[in-house]
Design a protein around this motif. Structure first.
Motif, PDB file in Angstrom:
ATOM      1  N   PHE A   1     -35.710-113.253  55.567  1.00 29.63           N
ATOM      2  CA  PHE A   1     -35.688-113.614  54.623  1.00 29.63           C
ATOM      3  C   PHE A   1     -35.330-112.288  53.251  1.00 29.63           C
ATOM      4  CE2 PHE A   1     -37.167-115.217  49.772  1.00 29.63           C
ATOM      5  CZ  PHE A   1     -35.736-115.520  49.556  1.00 29.63           C
ATOM      6  N   TRP A   2     -37.011-111.742  53.839  1.00 28.00           N
ATOM      7  CA  TRP A   2     -37.190-110.623  52.357  1.00 28.00           C
ATOM      8  C   TRP A   2     -36.864-109.791  52.568  1.00 28.00           C
ATOM      9  CZ3 TRP A   2     -39.239-112.123  48.296  1.00 28.00           C
ATOM     10  CH2 TRP A   2     -39.651-113.467  48.237  1.00 28.00           C
ATOM     11  N   LEU A   3     -35.846-108.747  53.730  1.00 27.69           N
ATOM     12  CA  LEU A   3     -35.276-108.237  54.437  1.00 27.69           C
ATOM     13  C   LEU A   3     -33.873-107.937  53.423  1.00 27.69           C
ATOM     14  CD1 LEU A   3     -36.314-106.322  57.687  1.00 27.69           C
ATOM     15  CD2 LEU A   3     -36.746-105.605  55.292  1.00 27.69           C
ATOM     16  N   THR A   4     -33.268-109.372  53.910  1.00 25.53           N
ATOM     17  CA  THR A   4     -31.640-109.587  53.652  1.00 25.53           C
ATOM     18  C   THR A   4     -32.090-109.925  51.426  1.00 25.53           C
ATOM     19  OG1 THR A   4     -32.238-110.441  55.610  1.00 25.53           O
ATOM     20  CG2 THR A   4     -29.828-110.597  53.804  1.00 25.53           C
ATOM     21  N   PHE A   5     -32.706-110.784  51.823  1.00 24.53           N
ATOM     22  CA  PHE A   5     -33.065-111.257  49.927  1.00 24.53           C
ATOM     23  C   PHE A   5     -32.556-109.641  49.270  1.00 24.53           C
ATOM     24  CE2 PHE A   5     -35.243-113.098  45.960  1.00 24.53           C
ATOM     25  CZ  PHE A   5     -34.389-113.520  45.687  1.00 24.53           C
ATOM     26  N   ILE A   6     -34.067-108.982  49.849  1.00 19.72           N
ATOM     27  CA  ILE A   6     -33.567-107.006  48.792  1.00 19.72           C
ATOM     28  C   ILE A   6     -32.774-106.634  49.012  1.00 19.72           C
ATOM     29  CG2 ILE A   6     -35.117-105.378  48.371  1.00 19.72           C
ATOM     30  CD1 ILE A   6     -37.957-107.124  48.925  1.00 19.72           C
ATOM     31  N   GLY A   7     -32.425-106.509  50.573  1.00 23.88           N
ATOM     32  CA  GLY A   7     -31.266-105.964  50.884  1.00 23.88           C
ATOM     33  C   GLY A   7     -29.757-106.273  49.570  1.00 23.88           C
ATOM     34  N   ALA A   8     -30.021-107.628  49.948  1.00 19.33           N
ATOM     35  CA  ALA A   8     -28.416-108.313  48.904  1.00 19.33           C
ATOM     36  C   ALA A   8     -28.951-107.552  47.818  1.00 19.33           C
ATOM     37  CB  ALA A   8     -28.797-109.289  49.433  1.00 19.33           C
ATOM     38  N   TYR A   9     -29.808-107.684  46.742  1.00 19.79           N
ATOM     39  CA  TYR A   9     -29.925-107.567  45.274  1.00 19.79           C
ATOM     40  C   TYR A   9     -29.520-106.194  45.248  1.00 19.79           C
ATOM     41  CZ  TYR A   9     -31.064-111.523  42.796  1.00 19.79           C
ATOM     42  OH  TYR A   9     -31.196-112.540  42.015  1.00 19.79           O
ATOM     43  N   LEU A  10     -30.817-105.124  46.007  1.00 23.90           N
ATOM     44  CA  LEU A  10     -29.833-103.746  46.206  1.00 23.90           C
ATOM     45  C   LEU A  10     -28.436-103.399  46.209  1.00 23.90           C
ATOM     46  CD1 LEU A  10     -33.150-102.391  48.243  1.00 23.90           C
ATOM     47  CD2 LEU A  10     -33.093-102.972  45.476  1.00 23.90           C
ATOM     48  N   VAL A  11     -27.713-104.622  47.190  1.00 25.00           N
ATOM     49  CA  VAL A  11     -26.660-103.794  47.428  1.00 25.00           C
ATOM     50  C   VAL A  11     -25.715-104.077  46.200  1.00 25.00           C
ATOM     51  CG1 VAL A  11     -24.649-104.302  48.800  1.00 25.00           C
ATOM     52  CG2 VAL A  11     -26.970-104.023  50.418  1.00 25.00           C
ATOM     53  N   PHE A  12     -25.607-104.834  45.655  1.00 20.69           N
ATOM     54  CA  PHE A  12     -24.803-105.650  44.813  1.00 20.69           C
ATOM     55  C   PHE A  12     -25.147-105.223  43.610  1.00 20.69           C
ATOM     56  CE2 PHE A  12     -24.161-107.744  48.816  1.00 20.69           C
ATOM     57  CZ  PHE A  12     -23.709-107.006  48.934  1.00 20.69           C
ATOM     58  N   PHE A  13     -26.082-105.058  42.774  1.00 20.16           N
ATOM     59  CA  PHE A  13     -27.021-105.221  41.192  1.00 20.16           C
ATOM     60  C   PHE A  13     -26.251-103.904  40.616  1.00 20.16           C
ATOM     61  CE2 PHE A  13     -29.271-105.010  37.348  1.00 20.16           C
ATOM     62  CZ  PHE A  13     -29.535-106.655  37.517  1.00 20.16           C
ATOM     63  N   PRO A  14     -26.296-102.731  41.828  1.00 20.55           N
ATOM     64  CA  PRO A  14     -25.803-101.711  40.985  1.00 20.55           C
ATOM     65  C   PRO A  14     -24.564-101.852  41.100  1.00 20.55           C
ATOM     66  CG  PRO A  14     -27.584-100.995  42.974  1.00 20.55           C
ATOM     67  CD  PRO A  14     -26.805-102.348  42.728  1.00 20.55           C
ATOM     68  N   MET A  15     -23.641-102.438  41.694  1.00 21.01           N
ATOM     69  CA  MET A  15     -22.780-102.277  41.233  1.00 21.01           C
ATOM     70  C   MET A  15     -21.974-103.005  40.314  1.00 21.01           C
ATOM     71  SD  MET A  15     -20.738-103.966  45.087  1.00 21.01           S
ATOM     72  CE  MET A  15     -20.930-102.842  47.154  1.00 21.01           C
ATOM     73  N   HIS A  16     -22.463-103.777  39.107  1.00 16.09           N
ATOM     74  CA  HIS A  16     -21.636-104.166  38.465  1.00 16.09           C
ATOM     75  C   HIS A  16     -21.659-103.161  37.333  1.00 16.09           C
ATOM     76  CE1 HIS A  16     -24.305-108.194  39.440  1.00 16.09           C
ATOM     77  NE2 HIS A  16     -23.043-108.402  38.865  1.00 16.09           N
ATOM     78  N   PHE A  17     -22.922-102.109  37.454  1.00 19.14           N
ATOM     79  CA  PHE A  17     -22.984-100.830  36.467  1.00 19.14           C
ATOM     80  C   PHE A  17     -21.965 -99.513  36.644  1.00 19.14           C
ATOM     81  CE2 PHE A  17     -27.329-102.593  36.361  1.00 19.14           C
ATOM     82  CZ  PHE A  17     -26.994-102.854  34.728  1.00 19.14           C
ATOM     83  N   MET A  18     -20.541 -99.882  38.358  1.00 20.21           N
ATOM     84  CA  MET A  18     -20.367 -98.999  38.219  1.00 20.21           C
ATOM     85  C   MET A  18     -18.927 -99.834  38.089  1.00 20.21           C
ATOM     86  SD  MET A  18     -21.069 -99.047  42.094  1.00 20.21           S
ATOM     87  CE  MET A  18     -18.780 -97.979  42.565  1.00 20.21           C
TER      88      MET A  18
END
Ligand code: HEA
Ligand code: HEA
Ligand code: CUA
Ligand code: CU
Lengths: 114, 241, 379, 629
Positions: free
Chosen positions: D467-484
């Motif tokens: 859970f924690w790896l996926t949860f953090i991982g997914a946020y790290l993957v997709f949060f920055p994309m907003h700013f792109m």
């Protein structure tokens, strides 16, 4: 469990409502409507008694009538529980939505193409 | 207390409170109904697409000029007669189907068989007619992605409608839509006929007699009427409007 | 001879470890192995830690203690995540947020940006509040044997409140947005305002073609049947208005003048995307679309603003259109009226000599006049 | 007495000698062509996971390209052969990867894998039925899905590679084989696969609907159904109504591709050559596609919502807050999802007027979503929260849904969408809400019902790690994309090297890729946990989570027909957790009120006045006795 539900189902002779007589009647109505459509298409319109742009709505209304008779009697939705009838009829509203949107669009295409 | 228990644990026996079908309809029939609903959406989408493309076209072939022959008999000047026959056949086969269902409710095997056979024949006749219709249009030059030659096209339009270009364009669109949609409907009729045959055979074998009910006939009936229903719309929008 | 065998061996070697791809470069398997090894080591580490925890757990249990309280651990981790997450979000907003587009360079763009700010503020409030509540509750109400959960099936008043509150917020957004949208998409030239400049932009795999109207300010009609090598857009030269049309390779726009982009596509759907102007509309084959906007900041000004002397406004293609989709750009220069006129007068007519030949125009008198005023344009 | 006779016959027969029947069931009929809904559910799940992992690997492949656009990786050539000449994925194949990644994730993982698994497993078990209405069609449904998967994957074998027009396959790109390599056989296979898939989901859908309607056990009225059932029921309806429209669209597309028609095509000059198409409209396809496409995204999220609601209620030992509101909001979403599809077409050339209309309907959808979100929060409030892996994933689902949903509000605003459409902002939006929220819902379900499916428990610690790896991982993957996205970086770009303004995002892209790789590796923990637990996991008890719903009253050992004896009768709603006065902190639905006199509330008898009377009598007698003492 659900077996008894079926018992219930079969005791109620709800199909009694579709007698031979009624079937013939509906069949006649359907043919009659179709006949009317032909009269409009082959006589009224060519003779200019009814302009085509008025004829079309008439066609559609008549078609809806036919549809009603087929669904209500032949598919005998009229004699099913209201619930079932509604669960079939209501979703059709979405289709109407699609119709409205695409009619609007097709007119927009005309203006775009100029 | 015992009364208390019995009453406090009272579970409703209303249609929706479980243990029975809320619609008093056996599950197979519900499935058929929802399948038909879904199929209705397919056909509607096709017809709506047709509508959208047609509205956005400047001219359109006049139905009574395109369909004015009875293949094999009259070649000209009999507008809509042939399709009239087709429509009538399909409605009739629908009627025979209801009669079969009705006979089923009376567990009258013989009648069911006869009406079913009648229905199947009706289906085949309709398909035959459609084949003729297609063959005729094809002979005239209409097909997916092909139309009659420019100079012949005039006769399919009301006098003076459109230019050569627009006539060719819309004739092509008309052909595409006509063959696709009637084809899709024809395909449904065909499957319907196949199913009807299977059912008829089963009736002959007395499968449903053993089961004690001809519900199966009823379900197939639903499908068959639906095919008829669709035709009613196809008919209006391709041949009349 | 020797050399030959060498070559051969090289060949076979290559094919050996590149699955029948002769020209493919050698895989350096050590690298691959290295990463695999690394991964396995990590897994091993995880396994070991897991075992240790289990043993520790057991020893605790043996000593009659309650064993590790994973539930509490998780609750704490949730809290940690909340704090770290909030900081991360903040960091992301400041650092990456500062890398986003500069201020809108068009009239309607400014409106869009206002819209955007409002939406951001509202949604971010919701975002932070809800996330804090979510993870806060997780920590606050973590399991304990002493407590029992508070039996609360529903509470109509509060439910009404949080149905209506968002409804209100959204009504604000909708109303505000709706009128902004209407304004932007309203494409009729307002009375009094001079007719906007027509610019014809056509997408094809994988480039944009630009066409400007000549003196008459009108663009000649087009027909895809007329497309040829010389007449890329299929301009119809039966019409007078076509003759003075100009073919250009950079989209020059006068600042503070309303521009009407006529957007078309030849083959598949493309999309005219000019992020700096907050302009986007798809280019649909067979369905000419258009977008009206007014640039407000010249390229020069923007360069000074961003102190990036090489800055250019660009048109991107923003609808998947094939292999070259990622590189289908056109430079846009917003300039002063004077510069614009000067530039305009330097442009070649669309009706190139090659095209004239193709159309056998030499004889016809029409083009002669054409050529004269073209000369006029050139000097 | 007919058909039910047939279908009841099966049941009766299982009642009699279902048990000894098991071991002499042939392997084929037990594991392969099984008609038992529990086995079919497992088949759906395992196929779904396999597809998910494949699609995930695809995503890593194209992420590598985005992170290292200039580097060459000989390994790629070894793996992908002609698709990655000299160590770099080709531009066309990049698009194939993206397209197939999207298609598989949306349809094969989150439609079949999610609904297929849990509708099959839970509907009969939670409404108290022996099996699906039509077990046979249920089996067909799975095998059509399986075929569809095979066909979809087989498109990697065709010379020119798989479909590459994006999962939305907009014509003309997808209609003209010459427009790009992927539009050749690859697209044909895609279409074939899709048609089979629709057939599968249709057969599944009508089965689920009629089961929920017809086969609820005694006492299981609609307001006693768990939210999972509500969600799956409405999802099935969405599918039944939405997919046929896609079929129509696909049929027309097939004709355009293969029969020289021009429904979607007009005025086309493909690299200098005029095409004989006229009169069609590409926008028409977009309407037909999104009429499915948007309901589809709710088909994807609603089961996840139902599952999370259920799990959060169980593990915070607290009734779901505002059960009725939850149901009504689900219904609201179902209805609204059919009238918002145009929000995908604000800038595709659709009539701006319609843009305005669709924008209004779109933003309205946020209201039911808001209700759900706040009710979830209220459910946690003053709960007694147990952090099982399932619970964590359910919570992750809520977190992601909020984040992703809020970005949806930006996109839903036509004015803002002008500049956001088809940028990475959209990619970020739908990954948060679908690639993360919905996936987490599915994972939550897997962790929660694994004991029911396989009779074993999954390892908790590994679950936490996952859970924690996926949860953090997914946020790290997709949060920055907003700013792109806010910088106007378009999606479906093979490389960000050609635009100077995009090059500064390269570092971010590299970061995203490594975060993704981490998250992907985390899935290994899940897969190991999943597979090993099936064989060596510790045996599950009958009701490991102390939950109220019916499925936990069935024996751990599966038997066709689910309940050894009579199907239990249902007396109460499924969320009687921590009821004051009850000795346990949960009261299963099968416990009659007479056995819990001390904990009954007037509110339990809203629709049973006699019962209420009795309750009052009982309470007054209690009082009387106390006064006597
Ligand atoms: C699970 C799938 C899923 C879900 C649930 C959603 C939910 C929503 N989506 Fe999303 N969407 C997709 C999957 C999904 N979407 C996909 C796959 C695409 C891209 C397709 C493609 O082009 O490839 C897409 C694209 C997409 C677009 C098109 C973008 C573009 O291409 O230009 C739009 C535009 O309106 C949109 C809007 C919304 C909205 C308004 C919601 C709403 O339902 C969200 C509602 C939820 C909330 C609002 C959050 C919770 C609420 C609160 C916390 C209350 C308080 C909030 C307020 C007061 C604002 N989405
Ligand atoms: C469910 C949907 C889903 C999921 C999970 C993902 C997962 C991921 N996606 Fe995907 N993506 C889409 C749906 C999804 N995507 C869609 C629809 C598109 C549009 C396609 C198009 O443009 O046509 C797209 C496009 C897309 C793009 C845009 C490409 C482009 O436009 O050029 C990118 C770019 O980075 C990307 C990246 C990723 C990454 C790094 C992951 C990573 O995998 C994230 C890290 C891993 C996880 C978060 C764990 C996921 C867990 C599993 C997969 C196992 C599940 C097991 C069970 C559920 C039991 N995706
Ligand atoms: Cu042109 Cu993308
Ligand atoms: Cu949507």
């Amino acid at each position: 469990m659900s077996s008894d539900s079926q018992e219930v189902h079969h005791e109620e002779g709800e199909h009694a409502t579709m007698t031979k007589g009624r079937i013939i009647k509906v069949a006649l109505i359907l043919s009659a409507i179709t006949a009317v459509e032909f009269i409009i298409a082959l006589i009224l319109v060519p003779k200019g008694i009814l302009a085509i742009q008025y004829a079309n709505p008439v066609y559609i209304v008549l078609t809806l009538f036919k549809a009603f008779y087929i669904v209500a009697f032949f598919m005998h939705l009229k004699f099913e529980k209201v619930g079932l009838a509604l669960s079939i009829i209501v979703p059709i509203l979405f289709i109407i939505g699609l119709i409205l949107v695409l009619t609007n669009e097709s007119h927009h295409w005309i203006t775009l193409r100029g | 207390m015992s009364t208390a228990v019995s009453q406090i644990d009272e579970i409703k026996t209303t249609p929706w409170s479980g243990g029975r079908s809320p619609f008093n309809v056996e599950y197979g029939k519900i499935m058929m109904w929802f399948f038909l609903l879904s199929d209705a959406f397919t056909f509607s989408s096709l017809l709506i697409s047709y509508g959208a493309l047609r509205f956005s076209a400047s001219v359109w072939p006049a139905a009574d000029k395109v369909f004015q022959s009875v293949p094999g008999m009259i070649d000209h000047g009999a507008p809509l007669v042939f399709v009239g026959i087709m429509t009538f056949i399909l409605i009739l086969s629908s009627v025979t189907m209801v009669l079969a269902v009705e006979a089923g409710h009376r567990n009258a095997k013989k009648e069911v068989i006869w009406w079913m056979i009648a229905t199947v024949i009706g289906g085949f006749m309709f398909l035959g007619c459609q084949a003729l219709e297609w063959a005729h249009l094809h002979h005239e030059g209409f097909w997916w992605g092909s139309t009659p030659a420019l100079h012949e096209l005039k006769e399919f339009f009301t006098e003076g409608a459109g230019t050569d270009a627009t006539r060719h364009l819309t004739a092509q669109e008309f052909a595409n839509l006509f063959f696709t949609i009637t084809g899709f409907h024809g395909f449904h009729v065909f499957t319907g006929v196949i199913i009807n045959i299977i059912i008829t055979v089963n009736v002959l074998l007395g499968t449903y007699e053993k089961r004690g009910s001809y519900l199966m006939v009823e379900k197939v009936g639903l499908y068959w009427h639906f095919v008829d229903l669709v035709w009613v719309f196809v008919f209006t929008f391709f041949y009349l409007v | 001879m020797l050399l030959g065998t060498n070559l051969l061996m090289a060949q076979t070697e290559a094919t050996a470890n590149t699955g029948g791809q002769p020209d493919a470069p050698q895989v350096d398997w050590t690298g691959v192995a290295y990463y695999l090894l690394l991964f396995f080591l990590v897994c091993l580490g995880v396994a070991v830690i897991g075992k240790i925890l289990k043993i520790y757990d057991l020893t605790l249990k043996i000593q009659g203690k309650k064993g590790m309280k994973w539930n509490t651990v998780m609750a704490v981790v949730c809290l940690v995540f909340l704090i770290a997450g909030l900081y991360g979000a903040y960091w992301s907003f400041t650092v990456q947020g500062s890398m986003t587009l500069p201020e809108a360079a068009s009239v309607h763009g400014v409106k869009i940006d206002e819209m955007f700010t409002v939406t951001t503020v509202l949604t971010m409030i919701v975002f932070f509040v809800t996330q804090i509540l979510l993870f806060g509750f997780l920590f606050q109400y973590r399991h304990s044997d002493k407590r029992r959960a508070h039996f609360l099936p529903h509470n109509n008043t509060i439910e009404k409140i949080w149905t209506i509150a968002p409804a209100i917020v959204l009504t604000i957004l909708v109303v505000f947005g709706f009128f902004t949208w209407q304004k932007i998409m309203d494409n009729t030239d307002a009375k009094g305002e001079p007719a906007s400049i027509n610019v014809d932009i056509t997408g094809h795999q994988f480039a944009w073609e630009l066409r400007y109207p000549g003196k008459d300010g009108k663009l000649g009609p087009k027909d895809f049947r007329l497309v040829t090598a010389a007449n890329k857009l299929g301009v119809n030269f039966k019409k007078r208005s076509s003759f003075d049309d100009l073919q250009v390779d950079t989209m020059y726009l006068p600042v503070n003048k309303s521009v009407r982009l006529n957007i078309q596509a030849l083959d598949v759907i493309h999309s005219v995307y000019m992020p700096h102007f907050r302009v986007q509309l798809n280019a649909v084959p067979g369905l000419p679309t258009f977008f009206k906007f007014t640039p407000t900041i010249t390229t020069a000004q923007m360069r000074t603003q961003l102190d990036d002397p090489k800055f250019e406004y660009l048109v991107y293609c923003n609808k998947i259109c094939g292999g070259g989709h990622y590189n289908m750009q056109k430079v846009v220069r917003v300039v002063t009226e004077a510069e614009y006129q000067a530039w305009l007068s330097r442009q070649k007519p669309y009706l190139s000599d090659a095209l004239r030949k193709e159309l056998h125009f030499a004889a016809a008198d029409q083009p002669k006049k054409e050529s004269q005023n073209r000369l006029a344009l050139n000097n | 007495m007919s058909t039910l006779a047939v279908h009841d016959h099966g049941v009766a027969h299982h009642d009699d000698h279902g048990h000894e029947h098991h071991h002499n069931q042939s392997f084929l009929s037990k594991y392969v062509f099984s008609m038992d809904h529990k086995m079919i559910a497992k088949q759906f799940l395992i196929t779904g996971i396999t597809m998910a992992v494949i699609a995930m690997i695809l995503s890593i492949l194209f992420r590598i390209q985005l992170a290292y656009p200039e580097k060459t990786f000989p390994l790629l050539t070894t793996l992908l052969g002609r698709f990655a000449p000299n160590g770099r994925i080709s531009a066309d194949f990049y698009l194939s990867l993206v397209t197939i990644h999207g298609t598989i994730m949306v349809f094969f993982v989150l439609t079949a894998g999610l609904s297929g698994t849990f509708a099959n497993l839970l509907i009969p078990l939670q409404v108290g039925a022996r099996d699906m209405a039509s077990p046979f069609m249920n089996m067909l449904s799975y095998w059509f899905f399986f075929l569809a998967s095979v066909v979809m994957l087989s498109s990697f074998l065709v010379q020119k590679g798989p479909a590459s027009g994006g999962w939305t396959i907009y014509p003309p790109l997808s209609a003209l084989p010459k427009a790009m390599p992927g539009s050749g056989e690859g697209m044909t296979l895609w279409l074939i696969s899709m048609v089979m898939f629709v057939a599968s989901s249709l057969m599944g859908g009508i089965n689920y609907v009629s089961t929920v309607l017809n086969m609820r056990t005694k006492g299981m009225d609609l307001w006693k159904m768990p939210l999972t059932i509500w969600a799956l029921f409405l999802t099935a309806i969405l599918g039944i109504l939405a997919f046929p429209v896609l079929v129509a669209g696909v049929v027309l597309l097939i004709f355009d591709r293969s029969f020289g028609t021009s429904f979607y095509l007009s005025d086309i000059v493909l690299n200098g050559v005029q095409q004989p198409y006229e009169g069609g409209s590409p926008i028409l396809f977009q309407h037909l596609f999104w009429f499915l496409g948007h309901p589809e995204v709710y088909i994807v999220i609603m089961p996840a919502m139902g599952i999370s609601s259920e799990i959060m209620s169980v593990n915070s030992r607290k009734p779901i807050f505002g059960y009725h509101a939850m149901v009504y909001s689900l219904i609201g979403i179902t209805v609204l999802s059919f009238i918002v599809w145009g929000h995908h077409m604000f800038v595709t050339g659709m009539n701006p007027f319609l843009g305005g209309v669709f924008m209004i309907t779109t933003l309205i959808i946020a209201v039911p979503s808001a209700v759900k979100t706040f009710n979830w929060l209220a459910t946690l409030w003053r709960g007694n929260i147990r952090f099982t892996p399932a619970m964590l994933f359910a919570i992750g689902m809520v977190s992601f849904f909020i984040s992703g949903g809020l970005t949806g509000i930006f996109l839903g605003n036509a004015a803002l969408d002008i500049n956001l459409h088809d940028t990475y902002f959209v990619v970020a939006h739908f990954h948060l809400v679908m690639g993360s929220a919905a996936i987490f819902g599915m994972l939550a379900g897997v962790y929660h019902w694994f004991p029911k499916m396989f009779g074993k428990m999954m390892d908790e610690k590994l679950g936490y790690l996952h859970f924690w790896l996926t949860f953090i991982g997914a946020y790290l993957v997709f949060f920055p994309m907003h700013f792109m996205g806010l910088d106007g970086v378009p999606r479906r770009y093979y490389a960000f090297t050609e635009f100077v303004s995009m090059q500064r995002w390269l570092t971010v892209n590299t970061f995203i890729t490594w975060a993704a790789i981490m998250a992907a590796c985390a899935q290994v923990a899940f897969l190991y946990n999943f597979i090993s637990s099936i064989f060596i996991g510790k045996k599950a008890t009958q009701n490991p989570w102390e939950a109220n719903t019916l499925e936990w009253t069935t024996p751990v050992e599966h038997l066709h027909g689910n309940w050894p004896g009579e199907i239990p009768t249902v007396y109460r709603w499924p969320y009687d957790y921590s009821k004051p006065g009850a000795e346990e902190d949960y009261i299963p639905q099968t416990v009659p009120f007479s056995q819990t006199m001390s904990s009954n509330l007037p509110h339990d008898f809203e629709d049973n006045p006699k019962g209420l009377e009795e309750l009052n009598k009982f309470n007054s007698t209690l009082k009387a006795n106390e006064q006597v003492k």
